[in-house]
Design a protein around this motif. Structure first.
Motif, PDB file in Angstrom:
ATOM      1  N   PHE A  32     -58.002 -81.742 -63.293  1.00  0.00           N
ATOM      2  CA  PHE A  32     -57.263 -82.988 -63.323  1.00  0.00           C
ATOM      3  C   PHE A  32     -56.390 -83.090 -62.078  1.00  0.00           C
ATOM      4  O   PHE A  32     -55.754 -82.124 -61.679  1.00  0.00           O
ATOM      5  CB  PHE A  32     -56.390 -83.066 -64.574  1.00  0.00           C
ATOM      6  N   ASP A  33     -56.351 -84.270 -61.460  1.00  0.00           N
ATOM      7  CA  ASP A  33     -55.574 -84.481 -60.242  1.00  0.00           C
ATOM      8  C   ASP A  33     -54.075 -84.413 -60.484  1.00  0.00           C
ATOM      9  O   ASP A  33     -53.321 -84.118 -59.565  1.00  0.00           O
ATOM     10  CB  ASP A  33     -55.922 -85.826 -59.615  1.00  0.00           C
ATOM     11  N   ASP A  34     -53.628 -84.714 -61.692  1.00  0.00           N
ATOM     12  CA  ASP A  34     -52.190 -84.744 -61.967  1.00  0.00           C
ATOM     13  C   ASP A  34     -51.625 -83.374 -62.328  1.00  0.00           C
ATOM     14  O   ASP A  34     -50.426 -83.218 -62.439  1.00  0.00           O
ATOM     15  CB  ASP A  34     -51.884 -85.726 -63.099  1.00  0.00           C
ATOM     16  N   TYR A  35     -52.476 -82.394 -62.534  1.00  0.00           N
ATOM     17  CA  TYR A  35     -52.033 -81.063 -62.935  1.00  0.00           C
ATOM     18  C   TYR A  35     -52.205 -80.076 -61.787  1.00  0.00           C
ATOM     19  O   TYR A  35     -53.181 -80.120 -61.051  1.00  0.00           O
ATOM     20  CB  TYR A  35     -52.847 -80.547 -64.130  1.00  0.00           C
ATOM     21  N   ILE A  36     -51.249 -79.174 -61.685  1.00  0.00           N
ATOM     22  CA  ILE A  36     -51.348 -78.077 -60.730  1.00  0.00           C
ATOM     23  C   ILE A  36     -51.177 -76.782 -61.513  1.00  0.00           C
ATOM     24  O   ILE A  36     -50.171 -76.603 -62.210  1.00  0.00           O
ATOM     25  CB  ILE A  36     -50.272 -78.176 -59.639  1.00  0.00           C
ATOM     26  N   VAL A  37     -52.159 -75.913 -61.405  1.00  0.00           N
ATOM     27  CA  VAL A  37     -52.080 -74.617 -62.071  1.00  0.00           C
ATOM     28  C   VAL A  37     -51.280 -73.681 -61.178  1.00  0.00           C
ATOM     29  O   VAL A  37     -51.612 -73.476 -60.014  1.00  0.00           O
ATOM     30  CB  VAL A  37     -53.482 -74.039 -62.340  1.00  0.00           C
ATOM     31  N   VAL A  38     -50.182 -73.146 -61.727  1.00  0.00           N
ATOM     32  CA  VAL A  38     -49.298 -72.253 -60.985  1.00  0.00           C
ATOM     33  C   VAL A  38     -49.487 -70.853 -61.568  1.00  0.00           C
ATOM     34  O   VAL A  38     -48.874 -70.499 -62.567  1.00  0.00           O
ATOM     35  CB  VAL A  38     -47.828 -72.698 -61.095  1.00  0.00           C
ATOM     36  N   GLU A  39     -50.355 -70.098 -60.902  1.00  0.00           N
ATOM     37  CA  GLU A  39     -50.619 -68.743 -61.374  1.00  0.00           C
ATOM     38  C   GLU A  39     -49.434 -67.845 -61.022  1.00  0.00           C
ATOM     39  O   GLU A  39     -48.774 -68.042 -60.005  1.00  0.00           O
ATOM     40  CB  GLU A  39     -51.899 -68.217 -60.743  1.00  0.00           C
ATOM     41  N   ASN A  40     -49.156 -66.894 -61.847  1.00  0.00           N
ATOM     42  CA  ASN A  40     -48.056 -65.941 -61.676  1.00  0.00           C
ATOM     43  C   ASN A  40     -46.683 -66.601 -61.702  1.00  0.00           C
ATOM     44  O   ASN A  40     -45.694 -65.976 -61.347  1.00  0.00           O
ATOM     45  CB  ASN A  40     -48.211 -65.131 -60.381  1.00  0.00           C
ATOM     46  N   GLY A  41     -46.606 -67.878 -62.066  1.00  0.00           N
ATOM     47  CA  GLY A  41     -45.313 -68.559 -62.188  1.00  0.00           C
ATOM     48  C   GLY A  41     -44.619 -68.891 -60.886  1.00  0.00           C
ATOM     49  O   GLY A  41     -43.464 -69.298 -60.887  1.00  0.00           O
ATOM     50  N   VAL A  42     -45.304 -68.749 -59.735  1.00  0.00           N
ATOM     51  CA  VAL A  42     -44.684 -69.036 -58.443  1.00  0.00           C
ATOM     52  C   VAL A  42     -45.472 -70.139 -57.740  1.00  0.00           C
ATOM     53  O   VAL A  42     -46.665 -70.005 -57.486  1.00  0.00           O
ATOM     54  CB  VAL A  42     -44.630 -67.774 -57.550  1.00  0.00           C
ATOM     55  N   LEU A  43     -44.789 -71.239 -57.425  1.00  0.00           N
ATOM     56  CA  LEU A  43     -45.396 -72.382 -56.741  1.00  0.00           C
ATOM     57  C   LEU A  43     -45.148 -72.261 -55.246  1.00  0.00           C
ATOM     58  O   LEU A  43     -44.000 -72.158 -54.803  1.00  0.00           O
ATOM     59  CB  LEU A  43     -44.793 -73.688 -57.269  1.00  0.00           C
ATOM     60  N   ASP A  44     -46.232 -72.288 -54.447  1.00  0.00           N
ATOM     61  CA  ASP A  44     -46.118 -72.304 -52.986  1.00  0.00           C
ATOM     62  C   ASP A  44     -46.095 -73.763 -52.556  1.00  0.00           C
ATOM     63  O   ASP A  44     -47.139 -74.390 -52.371  1.00  0.00           O
ATOM     64  CB  ASP A  44     -47.288 -71.562 -52.344  1.00  0.00           C
ATOM     65  N   LEU A  45     -44.878 -74.295 -52.398  1.00  0.00           N
ATOM     66  CA  LEU A  45     -44.710 -75.712 -52.098  1.00  0.00           C
ATOM     67  C   LEU A  45     -45.199 -76.049 -50.691  1.00  0.00           C
ATOM     68  O   LEU A  45     -45.729 -77.143 -50.475  1.00  0.00           O
ATOM     69  CB  LEU A  45     -43.239 -76.112 -52.267  1.00  0.00           C
ATOM     70  N   ASP A  46     -45.068 -75.156 -49.732  1.00  0.00           N
ATOM     71  CA  ASP A  46     -45.537 -75.404 -48.363  1.00  0.00           C
ATOM     72  C   ASP A  46     -47.035 -75.677 -48.348  1.00  0.00           C
ATOM     73  O   ASP A  46     -47.508 -76.626 -47.721  1.00  0.00           O
ATOM     74  CB  ASP A  46     -45.225 -74.217 -47.454  1.00  0.00           C
ATOM     75  N   GLU A  47     -47.787 -74.844 -49.035  1.00  0.00           N
ATOM     76  CA  GLU A  47     -49.242 -74.990 -49.095  1.00  0.00           C
ATOM     77  C   GLU A  47     -49.631 -76.305 -49.773  1.00  0.00           C
ATOM     78  O   GLU A  47     -50.527 -77.013 -49.308  1.00  0.00           O
ATOM     79  CB  GLU A  47     -49.829 -73.804 -49.857  1.00  0.00           C
ATOM     80  N   LEU A  48     -48.939 -76.646 -50.848  1.00  0.00           N
ATOM     81  CA  LEU A  48     -49.211 -77.883 -51.573  1.00  0.00           C
ATOM     82  C   LEU A  48     -48.932 -79.100 -50.698  1.00  0.00           C
ATOM     83  O   LEU A  48     -49.735 -80.027 -50.630  1.00  0.00           O
ATOM     84  CB  LEU A  48     -48.369 -77.935 -52.855  1.00  0.00           C
ATOM     85  N   VAL A  49     -47.794 -79.102 -50.012  1.00  0.00           N
ATOM     86  CA  VAL A  49     -47.429 -80.243 -49.160  1.00  0.00           C
ATOM     87  C   VAL A  49     -48.422 -80.397 -48.014  1.00  0.00           C
ATOM     88  O   VAL A  49     -48.850 -81.510 -47.698  1.00  0.00           O
ATOM     89  CB  VAL A  49     -45.982 -80.089 -48.635  1.00  0.00           C
ATOM     90  N   GLU A  50     -48.820 -79.310 -47.399  1.00  0.00           N
ATOM     91  CA  GLU A  50     -49.795 -79.381 -46.298  1.00  0.00           C
ATOM     92  C   GLU A  50     -51.112 -79.985 -46.782  1.00  0.00           C
ATOM     93  O   GLU A  50     -51.694 -80.849 -46.133  1.00  0.00           O
ATOM     94  CB  GLU A  50     -50.028 -77.995 -45.712  1.00  0.00           C
ATOM     95  N   GLU A  51     -51.574 -79.560 -47.938  1.00  0.00           N
ATOM     96  CA  GLU A  51     -52.818 -80.087 -48.500  1.00  0.00           C
ATOM     97  C   GLU A  51     -52.692 -81.574 -48.825  1.00  0.00           C
ATOM     98  O   GLU A  51     -53.591 -82.364 -48.530  1.00  0.00           O
ATOM     99  CB  GLU A  51     -53.167 -79.297 -49.768  1.00  0.00           C
ATOM    100  N   GLU A  52     -51.563 -81.970 -49.404  1.00  0.00           N
ATOM    101  CA  GLU A  52     -51.366 -83.372 -49.765  1.00  0.00           C
ATOM    102  C   GLU A  52     -51.263 -84.269 -48.530  1.00  0.00           C
ATOM    103  O   GLU A  52     -51.735 -85.403 -48.550  1.00  0.00           O
ATOM    104  CB  GLU A  52     -50.122 -83.533 -50.642  1.00  0.00           C
ATOM    105  N   ILE A  53     -50.666 -83.782 -47.455  1.00  0.00           N
ATOM    106  CA  ILE A  53     -50.596 -84.562 -46.214  1.00  0.00           C
ATOM    107  C   ILE A  53     -51.999 -84.778 -45.662  1.00  0.00           C
ATOM    108  O   ILE A  53     -52.349 -85.879 -45.232  1.00  0.00           O
ATOM    109  CB  ILE A  53     -49.679 -83.880 -45.173  1.00  0.00           C
ATOM    110  N   GLN A  54     -52.819 -83.745 -45.668  1.00  0.00           N
ATOM    111  CA  GLN A  54     -54.191 -83.876 -45.177  1.00  0.00           C
ATOM    112  C   GLN A  54     -54.981 -84.886 -46.016  1.00  0.00           C
ATOM    113  O   GLN A  54     -55.793 -85.637 -45.481  1.00  0.00           O
ATOM    114  CB  GLN A  54     -54.888 -82.521 -45.169  1.00  0.00           C
ATOM    115  N   LEU A  55     -54.733 -84.916 -47.318  1.00  0.00           N
ATOM    116  CA  LEU A  55     -55.413 -85.888 -48.176  1.00  0.00           C
ATOM    117  C   LEU A  55     -54.848 -87.293 -47.996  1.00  0.00           C
ATOM    118  O   LEU A  55     -55.562 -88.287 -48.159  1.00  0.00           O
ATOM    119  CB  LEU A  55     -55.297 -85.462 -49.643  1.00  0.00           C
ATOM    120  N   PHE A  56     -53.561 -87.393 -47.645  1.00  0.00           N
ATOM    121  CA  PHE A  56     -52.888 -88.672 -47.506  1.00  0.00           C
ATOM    122  C   PHE A  56     -53.290 -89.417 -46.234  1.00  0.00           C
ATOM    123  O   PHE A  56     -53.420 -90.638 -46.238  1.00  0.00           O
ATOM    124  CB  PHE A  56     -51.363 -88.458 -47.526  1.00  0.00           C
ATOM    125  N   LEU A  57     -53.496 -88.694 -45.146  1.00  0.00           N
ATOM    126  CA  LEU A  57     -53.790 -89.330 -43.864  1.00  0.00           C
ATOM    127  C   LEU A  57     -55.159 -90.004 -43.897  1.00  0.00           C
ATOM    128  O   LEU A  57     -56.108 -89.476 -44.468  1.00  0.00           O
ATOM    129  CB  LEU A  57     -53.750 -88.292 -42.739  1.00  0.00           C
TER     130      LEU A  57
END
Length: 166
Positions: free
Chosen positions: A95-120
């Motif tokens: 699902f596009d609205d869900y993000i699975v956060v394994e080990n309870g730690v979210l890498d926000l830098d990686e997520l933002v970089e991916e979302e910018i690439q999808l946004f452009l």
């Protein structure tokens, strides 16, 4: 930025504020690096009714070239990122609205970089009405008119000769 979400997944009502600058100067778009300035990220991660939410805004300045006329462009972009964070997902659901956060730690830098690439957009234009360059002489058709004659379709060349004979 890595965010530990263990407490939120365990039912804590605390909110984690997010506000920082991220250097993505090495992000590749087509053949160049368009993010000369840092990306600004603001928002929060919070838990409500046993669901963990990510709500951030991402803003950045895009420096590049128009894909039609090759003029330099600078555009400011801003978008919101609203996702539901889960520790695991049952089955093979994607699902596009869900993000699975394994080990309870979210890498926000990686997520933002991916979302910018999808946004452009796949094609960057200086404006919706960009007329591009003349294929023969190379003039920028947004600023000057071209005097080149249009190519004749080879299938119509015989008809054109008939008109020239008259």
């Amino acid at each position: 930025m890595k965010i530990d979400l263990t407490n939120l997944f365990n039912g804590s009502n605390e909110s984690v504020s997010v506000g920082y600058s991220l250097d993505l100067g090495n992000l590749a778009y087509n053949t160049y690096n368009p993010l000369k300035k840092n990306v600004e990220i603001k928002g929060s991660v919070f838990q409500k009714a046993d669901i963990v939410y990510l709500d951030i805004s991402v803003s950045f300045e895009f420096n590049g070239v128009c894909d039609r006329c090759a003029e330099e462009i600078i555009k400011d972009y801003c978008f919101r990122l609203n996702k539901i964070l889960v520790p695991n997902m049952a089955g093979d659901a994607d699902f596009d609205d869900y993000i699975v956060v394994e080990n309870g730690v979210l890498d926000l830098d990686e997520l933002v970089e991916e979302e910018i690439q999808l946004f452009l957009p796949s094609k960057m234009l200086c404006g919706e009405d960009c007329r591009g360059l003349c294929a023969k002489c190379g003039k920028n058709l947004n600023f000057e008119k071209c005097d080149c004659k249009k190519d004749v379709d080879p299938r119509m060349a015989a008809l054109l000769q008939l008109l020239d004979e008259e």
